[in-house]
Design a protein around this motif. Sequence first.
Motif, PDB file in Angstrom:
ATOM      1  N   ALA A 164     -87.436  44.982  83.178  1.00  0.00           N
ATOM      2  CA  ALA A 164     -87.126  45.199  81.685  1.00  0.00           C
ATOM      3  C   ALA A 164     -88.043  46.368  81.335  1.00  0.00           C
ATOM      4  O   ALA A 164     -88.868  46.757  82.479  1.00  0.00           O
ATOM      5  CB  ALA A 164     -87.214  44.065  80.849  1.00  0.00           C
ATOM      6  N   GLY A 165     -88.106  46.811  80.596  1.00  0.00           N
ATOM      7  CA  GLY A 165     -89.252  48.265  80.440  1.00  0.00           C
ATOM      8  C   GLY A 165     -88.481  49.276  80.012  1.00  0.00           C
ATOM      9  O   GLY A 165     -86.976  49.484  79.302  1.00  0.00           O
ATOM     10  N   PRO A 166     -89.164  50.692  79.376  1.00  0.00           N
ATOM     11  CA  PRO A 166     -89.133  51.948  78.671  1.00  0.00           C
ATOM     12  C   PRO A 166     -87.933  52.615  79.654  1.00  0.00           C
ATOM     13  O   PRO A 166     -87.742  52.540  80.519  1.00  0.00           O
ATOM     14  CB  PRO A 166     -90.185  52.084  78.183  1.00  0.00           C
ATOM     15  CG  PRO A 166     -90.796  52.220  79.787  1.00  0.00           C
ATOM     16  CD  PRO A 166     -90.304  50.730  79.998  1.00  0.00           C
ATOM     17  N   CYS A 167     -86.889  53.438  78.811  1.00  0.00           N
ATOM     18  CA  CYS A 167     -85.957  54.534  79.333  1.00  0.00           C
ATOM     19  C   CYS A 167     -86.886  55.425  79.954  1.00  0.00           C
ATOM     20  O   CYS A 167     -86.983  55.810  81.304  1.00  0.00           O
ATOM     21  CB  CYS A 167     -85.163  54.811  77.887  1.00  0.00           C
ATOM     22  SG  CYS A 167     -84.532  56.936  78.557  1.00  0.00           S
ATOM     23  N   GLY A 211     -88.697  51.500  84.324  1.00  0.00           N
ATOM     24  CA  GLY A 211     -89.163  52.471  83.480  1.00  0.00           C
ATOM     25  C   GLY A 211     -89.331  54.163  84.278  1.00  0.00           C
ATOM     26  O   GLY A 211     -88.723  53.967  85.530  1.00  0.00           O
ATOM     27  N   GLY A 212     -88.594  54.775  83.681  1.00  0.00           N
ATOM     28  CA  GLY A 212     -88.215  56.329  84.266  1.00  0.00           C
ATOM     29  C   GLY A 212     -89.633  56.748  84.403  1.00  0.00           C
ATOM     30  O   GLY A 212     -90.116  57.803  82.806  1.00  0.00           O
ATOM     31  N   ALA A 213     -90.182  57.487  85.884  1.00  0.00           N
ATOM     32  CA  ALA A 213     -90.806  59.271  85.986  1.00  0.00           C
ATOM     33  C   ALA A 213     -89.971  59.941  85.575  1.00  0.00           C
ATOM     34  O   ALA A 213     -90.574  61.327  85.438  1.00  0.00           O
ATOM     35  CB  ALA A 213     -91.840  58.451  87.119  1.00  0.00           C
ATOM     36  N   GLY A 226     -70.368  37.870  85.702  1.00  0.00           N
ATOM     37  CA  GLY A 226     -70.179  37.188  87.423  1.00  0.00           C
ATOM     38  C   GLY A 226     -71.466  38.091  88.024  1.00  0.00           C
ATOM     39  O   GLY A 226     -72.179  37.651  88.434  1.00  0.00           O
ATOM     40  N   ALA A 227     -72.416  39.146  86.687  1.00  0.00           N
ATOM     41  CA  ALA A 227     -74.124  39.598  87.228  1.00  0.00           C
ATOM     42  C   ALA A 227     -74.483  38.406  87.429  1.00  0.00           C
ATOM     43  O   ALA A 227     -74.846  36.936  86.460  1.00  0.00           O
ATOM     44  CB  ALA A 227     -74.111  40.331  85.589  1.00  0.00           C
ATOM     45  N   CYS A 228     -75.475  38.681  88.329  1.00  0.00           N
ATOM     46  CA  CYS A 228     -76.542  37.764  88.769  1.00  0.00           C
ATOM     47  C   CYS A 228     -77.466  38.369  87.985  1.00  0.00           C
ATOM     48  O   CYS A 228     -79.021  37.748  88.318  1.00  0.00           O
ATOM     49  CB  CYS A 228     -77.025  37.422  90.519  1.00  0.00           C
ATOM     50  SG  CYS A 228     -77.266  39.277  91.181  1.00  0.00           S
ATOM     51  N   GLY A 229     -77.416  39.194  87.416  1.00  0.00           N
ATOM     52  CA  GLY A 229     -78.911  39.813  86.573  1.00  0.00           C
ATOM     53  C   GLY A 229     -78.698  41.391  85.603  1.00  0.00           C
ATOM     54  O   GLY A 229     -77.752  40.771  85.199  1.00  0.00           O
ATOM     55  N   ALA A 230     -79.753  40.959  84.946  1.00  0.00           N
ATOM     56  CA  ALA A 230     -79.543  42.530  83.769  1.00  0.00           C
ATOM     57  C   ALA A 230     -80.844  43.105  84.142  1.00  0.00           C
ATOM     58  O   ALA A 230     -82.103  42.790  84.188  1.00  0.00           O
ATOM     59  CB  ALA A 230     -79.777  41.473  82.941  1.00  0.00           C
ATOM     60  N   ILE A 231     -80.886  44.656  83.671  1.00  0.00           N
ATOM     61  CA  ILE A 231     -81.688  45.619  83.231  1.00  0.00           C
ATOM     62  C   ILE A 231     -81.354  46.352  81.576  1.00  0.00           C
ATOM     63  O   ILE A 231     -80.643  46.951  81.517  1.00  0.00           O
ATOM     64  CB  ILE A 231     -81.249  47.134  84.449  1.00  0.00           C
ATOM     65  CG1 ILE A 231     -82.124  47.746  84.284  1.00  0.00           C
ATOM     66  CG2 ILE A 231     -80.492  47.271  84.306  1.00  0.00           C
ATOM     67  CD1 ILE A 231     -82.687  49.212  85.336  1.00  0.00           C
ATOM     68  N   VAL A 232     -82.432  45.834  81.469  1.00  0.00           N
ATOM     69  CA  VAL A 232     -82.403  46.308  79.450  1.00  0.00           C
ATOM     70  C   VAL A 232     -83.736  47.249  79.478  1.00  0.00           C
ATOM     71  O   VAL A 232     -84.935  47.224  80.332  1.00  0.00           O
ATOM     72  CB  VAL A 232     -83.187  44.607  78.800  1.00  0.00           C
ATOM     73  CG1 VAL A 232     -82.760  44.924  77.389  1.00  0.00           C
ATOM     74  CG2 VAL A 232     -81.437  44.004  79.523  1.00  0.00           C
ATOM     75  N   GLU A 233     -83.427  47.950  78.529  1.00  0.00           N
ATOM     76  CA  GLU A 233     -84.456  48.515  77.754  1.00  0.00           C
ATOM     77  C   GLU A 233     -85.038  48.083  76.772  1.00  0.00           C
ATOM     78  O   GLU A 233     -84.544  47.336  76.306  1.00  0.00           O
ATOM     79  CB  GLU A 233     -83.794  50.029  77.682  1.00  0.00           C
ATOM     80  CG  GLU A 233     -83.134  50.853  78.883  1.00  0.00           C
ATOM     81  CD  GLU A 233     -83.090  52.347  78.484  1.00  0.00           C
ATOM     82  OE1 GLU A 233     -82.926  52.772  76.994  1.00  0.00           O
ATOM     83  OE2 GLU A 233     -82.526  52.719  79.035  1.00  0.00           O
ATOM     84  N   VAL A 234     -86.917  48.089  76.463  1.00  0.00           N
ATOM     85  CA  VAL A 234     -87.160  47.470  75.622  1.00  0.00           C
ATOM     86  C   VAL A 234     -88.585  48.981  75.706  1.00  0.00           C
ATOM     87  O   VAL A 234     -89.099  49.864  75.783  1.00  0.00           O
ATOM     88  CB  VAL A 234     -88.127  46.462  76.313  1.00  0.00           C
ATOM     89  CG1 VAL A 234     -87.200  45.023  76.365  1.00  0.00           C
ATOM     90  CG2 VAL A 234     -89.138  46.457  76.883  1.00  0.00           C
TER      91      VAL A 234
END
Length: 248
Positions: A21-24, A49-51, A212-220
């Motif tokens: 997790a982190g910002p766009c 996070g995007g540089a 069946g996903a083993c995780g997630a990537i989320v924008e916060v």
Amino acid sequence: MGGVIVRGVTFAAGAPRVLMAGPCAVEGEEMIHAIAAAVAASGGAFLRGGAYKPRTSPRDFQGIGAPALAWMRAAADAHGLGVVTEVLSEADVDLVAGAADIVQIGSRNAQNFALLRAVGATGRPVLLKRGAAMTLREWRGAVEHLRAGGARDVILCERGSRTYETEYRNALDVCGIAIMAAEGLPVIVDPSHSAGRRDMVLPVLRAGIAAGACGAIVEVHPAPDAALSDGAQSLPLSALASVAEALR
């Protein structure tokens, strides 16, 4: 192919589901430290996070670049997190790989074969997002390009495909998640880019996990409505607890 282990964290069916997790986009040093603290407190394993940001318009915020990589690395280290961040150019591969535990290939570059091979040559674990119009066969082909370049560990990320619908951003392919997971490929879900709306992030995340996903990537983001990139799909930091609970 089986699971992938990065920094002692396992991406595989049956393992505890992984939260990234982190910002766009990284907008400042103080901001990314505050986000890292919240991600760690929620049980997250990786700070995203995007540089460098691939934006449709050159007038949109393009990211801060190299300084943001250093800020993200320092924030992650301070809170016991790994770093996952995107590389856009072959010229920046070594710089990004030097700061990241997992190098991300975004949707727009999922079939940039020269970039895939350059990233593979670093030996870093790779997070490969599915292109907006890629078939599963083409997605597998991109994995093979990474492996031909030298990559050993590849994690897939389903982030939705573009359709004719206008009320959400992309259509999450739950069938695709199920097929790739059944083949033993570690797949995580990106509900932020699938939904494009923060009110849909949790339902879409649950659908990906069920498939069946083993995780997630989320924008916060600390203040999503003021975010310089993708604020509409970013969750407030207070929502991380709900995300972590959904993963459990």
